[in-house]
Design an enzyme around this catalytic site. Structure first.
Site, short mmCIF file in Angstrom:
data_model
loop_
_atom_site.label_atom_id
_atom_site.label_comp_id
_atom_site.label_asym_id
_atom_site.label_seq_id
_atom_site.Cartn_x
_atom_site.Cartn_y
_atom_site.Cartn_z
N CYS A 1 0.81 -1.22 0.00
CA CYS A 1 0.00 0.00 0.00
C CYS A 1 0.84 1.27 0.00
CB CYS A 1 -0.95 0.01 1.19
SG CYS A 1 -1.97 -1.46 1.29
N ARG B 1 -19.79 7.53 -1.72
CA ARG B 1 -21.23 7.48 -1.48
C ARG B 1 -21.62 8.70 -0.64
NH1 ARG B 1 -19.42 2.32 -1.84
NH2 ARG B 1 -20.72 0.81 -2.94
N THR C 1 -24.54 8.80 1.98
CA THR C 1 -24.51 7.88 3.12
C THR C 1 -24.97 8.57 4.41
OG1 THR C 1 -22.69 6.61 2.18
CG2 THR C 1 -22.98 6.45 4.54
N SER D 1 -11.76 1.01 3.64
CA SER D 1 -11.45 1.57 2.32
C SER D 1 -12.08 0.71 1.24
CB SER D 1 -9.94 1.66 2.11
OG SER D 1 -9.35 0.37 2.20
N CYS E 1 -0.26 3.12 5.96
CA CYS E 1 0.13 1.87 6.59
C CYS E 1 0.35 0.85 5.47
CB CYS E 1 -0.93 1.39 7.57
SG CYS E 1 -2.56 1.10 6.86
#
Length: 397
Positions: free
Chosen positions: A92, A224, A227, A251, A382
């Site tokens: 990542c 979204r 939401t 995520s 992270c």
């Protein structure tokens, strides 16, 4: 480390991020990087022939041409045949790592201008069949392995990434309500930034095919914005009974790419580039794989120490939102100021195409720092397996 030479960001662009199985599912990670690279070269007025190196981060290697990814990107956008290319993987943190590696090439004078990128097509991650290349035994059932799920599971500690976030929730006393409220904030901040046009400077629109014909995609598909907290609270926990992680506060799996072009101070003067930001320093750190999401804490702390700066010096902070409890654990550990942290939402809203997020975060920080007239920003992520990476930039406006 703090850099030995002046290194400047002269262009920073990203594609809109597509939802998993969405509008970008038919584009390979190579295609997505090409879109971002063309946009960056154009925006920065960087002639392709000035590029000395191409470095692209990618995790899942999901397409048939993935082994050639960085090389093909360079060739497609007109970088000289003689220019070398490197595809790298720091999971990542790969998008950030492409910039770090580019800085290292410039500092060692192996290059003066580097095209750095991060990309992922999670939608194209294939299923694989192992142990059949040399034949199978009669009656042996063939097992299809989901390479995407396998990649999101750390076999060393035998934990899916979501469970490492649950471990952090338990360690830092983070509740399910805390996570849902933060997820809502991410969506709302993305919505506000999108409606205000704050993503326009970083965005590289893509022409996509839809049921209504071709159209230009220039907005992140996964977000979204409608939401509600009630909707988030009604979602079941995914990894642990009575757990904190749900599909709504993690995520989103997605597709996308970003490209950041960096140049030495000498190259900026020689080619008359416009510097957008200076790369101040970076840091990579390991941590316990079972709580991999805490990686940004030592990474940010290390980068600040090397640069002789503090969190108070930072006008913007962006920590990748792998999971809400993971982000909240980092925020709690570093006592981050919510008013300048993830100000435009994050991966919970717009998605986390593994190799692409570091490039996306950097591109956004570059343009948002300039828009706000701030001085310093730090981006971090992270990393599965137990690492963290961070990058500090300074506005040159």
């Amino acid at each position: 480390m703090a850099l030995l030479r002046g290194v400047f960001i002269v262009a920073a662009k990203r594609t809109p991020f597509g939802a998993y199985g969405g509008l970008l599912k038919d584009f390979t990670a190579t295609d997505l990087t090409e879109f971002a690279a063309r946009a960056a070269l154009s925006a920065g007025k960087v002639p392709p022939e000035t590029i000395d190196s191409v470095i692209v981060g990618n995790v899942m290697q999901s397409s048939s041409d993935a082994a050639y990814l960085a090389r093909h990107v360079g060739l497609r956008v007109g970088v000289p045949t003689e220019t070398g290319a490197l595809t790298l993987n720091r999971l990542c943190g790969s998008g950030f790592q492409s910039i770090v590696s580019g800085c290292q090439e410039i500092c060692s004078k192996d290059a003066e201008v580097v095209l750095c990128g991060g990309t992922e097509s999670m939608s194209q991650s294939p299923y694989s069949v192992r142990n059949v290349r040399f034949g199978t035994k009669f009656g042996l059932d063939l097992k299809l392995e989901d390479t995407l799920w396998a990649g999101l599971t750390d076999q060393h500690v035998k934990l899916p990434m979501g469970m490492t976030a649950e471990n952090l929730a338990a360690k830092y006393n983070i509740s399910r309500e805390d996570c849902d409220r933060y997820a809502l904030q991410s969506q709302q901040r993305w919505k506000a930034a999108n409606e205000a046009g704050y993503f326009n400077e970083e965005m590289a629109p893509i022409e996509v095919k839809t049921k209504k014909g071709k159209q230009t995609m220039q907005v992140d598909e996964h977000a979204r914005p409608q939401t509600t907290l009630e909707q988030l609270q009604n979602l079941p926990p995914v990894f642990k009974k009575e757990g904190t992680v749900t599909a709504g506060n993690a995520s989103g799996m997605s597709d996308g790419a970003g490209v950041v072009i960096i140049a030495s101070e000498d190259a900026v003067k020689k080619h008359n580039f416009t510097p957008l930001a200076r790369v101040v320093g970076y840091f990579v750190s390991g941590c316990d794989p079972a709580i991999m999401g805490i990686g940004p804490v030592p990474a940010i702390t290390g980068a600040l120490k090397k640069a002789g700066l503090s969190l108070k010096d930072m006008d913007l902070i962006d920590v990748n939102e792998a999971f809400a409890p993971q982000f909240l654990a980092v925020q709690k550990s570093l006592d981050l100021d919510p008013s300048k942290t993830n100000v435009s939402g994050g991966a919970i809203a717009l998605g986390h195409p593994l190799g692409g997020s570091g490039s996306r975060i950097t591109a956004h920080l570059v343009h948002e720092l300039r828009r706000r007239g701030g001085k310093y920003a730090v981006g971090s992520a992270c990393i599965g397996g137990g690492q963290g990476i961070s990058l500090i930039i300074q506005n040159t406006a």
